[in-house]
Design an enzyme around this catalytic site. Structure first.
Site, PDB file in Angstrom:
ATOM      1  N   ASP A  49      45.443  43.318  35.249  1.00  0.00           N
ATOM      2  CA  ASP A  49      44.417  42.326  34.940  1.00  0.00           C
ATOM      3  C   ASP A  49      43.472  42.787  33.830  1.00  0.00           C
ATOM      4  OD1 ASP A  49      43.241  44.348  36.402  1.00  0.00           O
ATOM      5  OD2 ASP A  49      42.787  43.127  38.146  1.00  0.00           O
ATOM      6  N   ASN A  83      36.973  42.503  49.377  1.00  0.00           N
ATOM      7  CA  ASN A  83      37.331  41.246  50.045  1.00  0.00           C
ATOM      8  C   ASN A  83      38.847  41.090  50.164  1.00  0.00           C
ATOM      9  OD1 ASN A  83      38.047  40.804  47.421  1.00  0.00           O
ATOM     10  ND2 ASN A  83      36.676  39.068  47.065  1.00  0.00           N
ATOM     11  N   HIS A 103      41.079  41.587  47.711  1.00  0.00           N
ATOM     12  CA  HIS A 103      41.820  41.152  46.521  1.00  0.00           C
ATOM     13  C   HIS A 103      42.730  42.264  46.007  1.00  0.00           C
ATOM     14  CE1 HIS A 103      38.282  42.416  43.703  1.00  0.00           C
ATOM     15  NE2 HIS A 103      39.259  43.284  43.543  1.00  0.00           N
ATOM     16  N   GLU A 108      41.705  36.802  44.058  1.00  0.00           N
ATOM     17  CA  GLU A 108      40.631  36.687  45.032  1.00  0.00           C
ATOM     18  C   GLU A 108      41.096  35.866  46.236  1.00  0.00           C
ATOM     19  OE1 GLU A 108      38.132  38.474  44.628  1.00  0.00           O
ATOM     20  OE2 GLU A 108      37.074  38.216  42.722  1.00  0.00           O
TER      21      GLU A 108
HETATM   22  C1  GLP Z   1      38.814  45.576  40.599  1.00  0.00           C
HETATM   23  C2  GLP Z   1      40.238  45.573  40.057  1.00  0.00           C
HETATM   24  C3  GLP Z   1      41.248  45.848  41.148  1.00  0.00           C
HETATM   25  C4  GLP Z   1      40.783  47.073  41.937  1.00  0.00           C
HETATM   26  C5  GLP Z   1      39.478  46.774  42.617  1.00  0.00           C
HETATM   27  C6  GLP Z   1      38.944  47.925  43.447  1.00  0.00           C
HETATM   28  O1  GLP Z   1      38.457  44.354  41.097  1.00  0.00           O
HETATM   29  N1  GLP Z   1      40.596  44.369  39.396  1.00  0.00           N
HETATM   30  O2  GLP Z   1      42.520  46.055  40.567  1.00  0.00           O
HETATM   31  O3  GLP Z   1      41.765  47.395  42.888  1.00  0.00           O
HETATM   32  O4  GLP Z   1      38.527  46.497  41.611  1.00  0.00           O
HETATM   33  O5  GLP Z   1      38.216  48.805  42.663  1.00  0.00           O
HETATM   34  P1  GLP Z   1      37.952  50.313  43.002  1.00  0.00           P
HETATM   35  O6  GLP Z   1      39.267  51.018  42.854  1.00  0.00           O
HETATM   36  O7  GLP Z   1      36.962  50.780  41.989  1.00  0.00           O
HETATM   37  O8  GLP Z   1      37.453  50.353  44.400  1.00  0.00           O
END
Ligand code: GLP
Length: 261
Positions: free
Chosen positions: A71, A142, A144, A149
């Protein structure tokens, strides 16, 4: 879903990096490419550090590797320090021999009227490269995955999505305030993700324990997009002890991992 728990994120990430190294090395002396699906966020950082170390030690080359990231924020310039392009370039790509043209990330700086075609092309490109061999995932608070989402559909492909409040708040420190966090993103869809041969979802820390418990307990539901992974035949969930702390011990296998430098 197989669940493996490690003493800490360093040992867990070493296990993940070793799995990637194995796949990459297997094809090193052939003309075949390895197609990896990569994630951003804090979760895969340690894995990328270890891959950098493998590269520095001469254990691995990324010459035949092609990557697709999940993404990118929209709109965002690739030069912004908060763009996922910048993250990947600085945390992994620039530190290895991967040809930059082999690294695909949705573009955050295209015109609105180009988005649809760009998204269709992104899924097509993955297919043209033979599909993703291993897809790395983190998980949002949440539930995702990528930027899919809650309410994302099982048949969703790469598309423009609206970010939830939870997600924008989680990103607000990095952006210097919630007003600075883009309201949208381009994300591979649930279907795009489930097409990968093998999926590894990682989570560290007590703040992820609750969503990991839900992921394990809940039936497949679009309220928690990560539960769609239960419909894939090769998913490994890699946790540190904190992220596993809400799970009963019989829900997972504890792995003792030695880190070889
Ligand atoms: C973002 C990314 C996800 C990631 C998530 C969790 O939203 N788009 O791909 O898994 O954050 O982030 P973190 O790894 O910093 O907890």
């Amino acid at each position: 879903m197989k669940i493996l728990v490690f003493e800490n994120k360093e040992e867990a990430s070493f296990y993940v990096a070793e799995s990637l190294k194995e796949v990459i090395q297997r094809k090193l002396n052939s003309t075949e490419i390895t197609v990896l699906g990569l994630a951003t966020g804090s979760t895969p950082l340690e894995t990328y550090k270890i891959l950098n170390r493998f590269y520095d030690n001469g254990d691995i080359s990324f010459k035949n590797v092609v990557t697709f990231n999940l993404d990118e924020y929209y709109p965002i310039s690739p030069n912004s320090v908060n763009s996922y392009r910048h993250f990947m370039n600085t945390k992994l790509f620039f530190k290895t021999d991967i040809p930059l043209e082999n690294t695909y990330i949705p573009s955050g700086d295209i015109e609105p009227n180009e988005i649809k075609e760009h998204c269709v092309k992104y899924d097509d490109l993955i297919a043209e490269h033979g599909g993703i061999e291993i897809q790395l995932l983190g998980i949002g608070l949440n539930g995702h995955i990528g930027f899919n989402e809650p309410k994302s559909q099982k048949n969703s492909l790469t598309r423009l999505v609206a970010l939830s409040n939870t997600t924008r708040i989680a990103a607000s420190d990095a952006f210097g305030g919630i007003d600075q966090v883009p309201e949208k993103a381009i994300s591979m869809g649930i279907k795009s993700i489930l097409r990968a041969n093998k999926i590894i979802l990682m989570a560290w820390g007590t703040h992820k324990a609750e969503i990991i418990k839900k992921l394990v307990d809940f039936e497949v539901t679009d309220e928690i997009p990560a539960t769609f992974l239960k419909e894939h035949s090769d998913v490994t969930v890699i946790l540190d002890k904190e992220a596993a702390s809400a799970l009963p011990q019989n829900a997972y296998t504890f792995v003792e991992q030695t880190i070889n430098q």
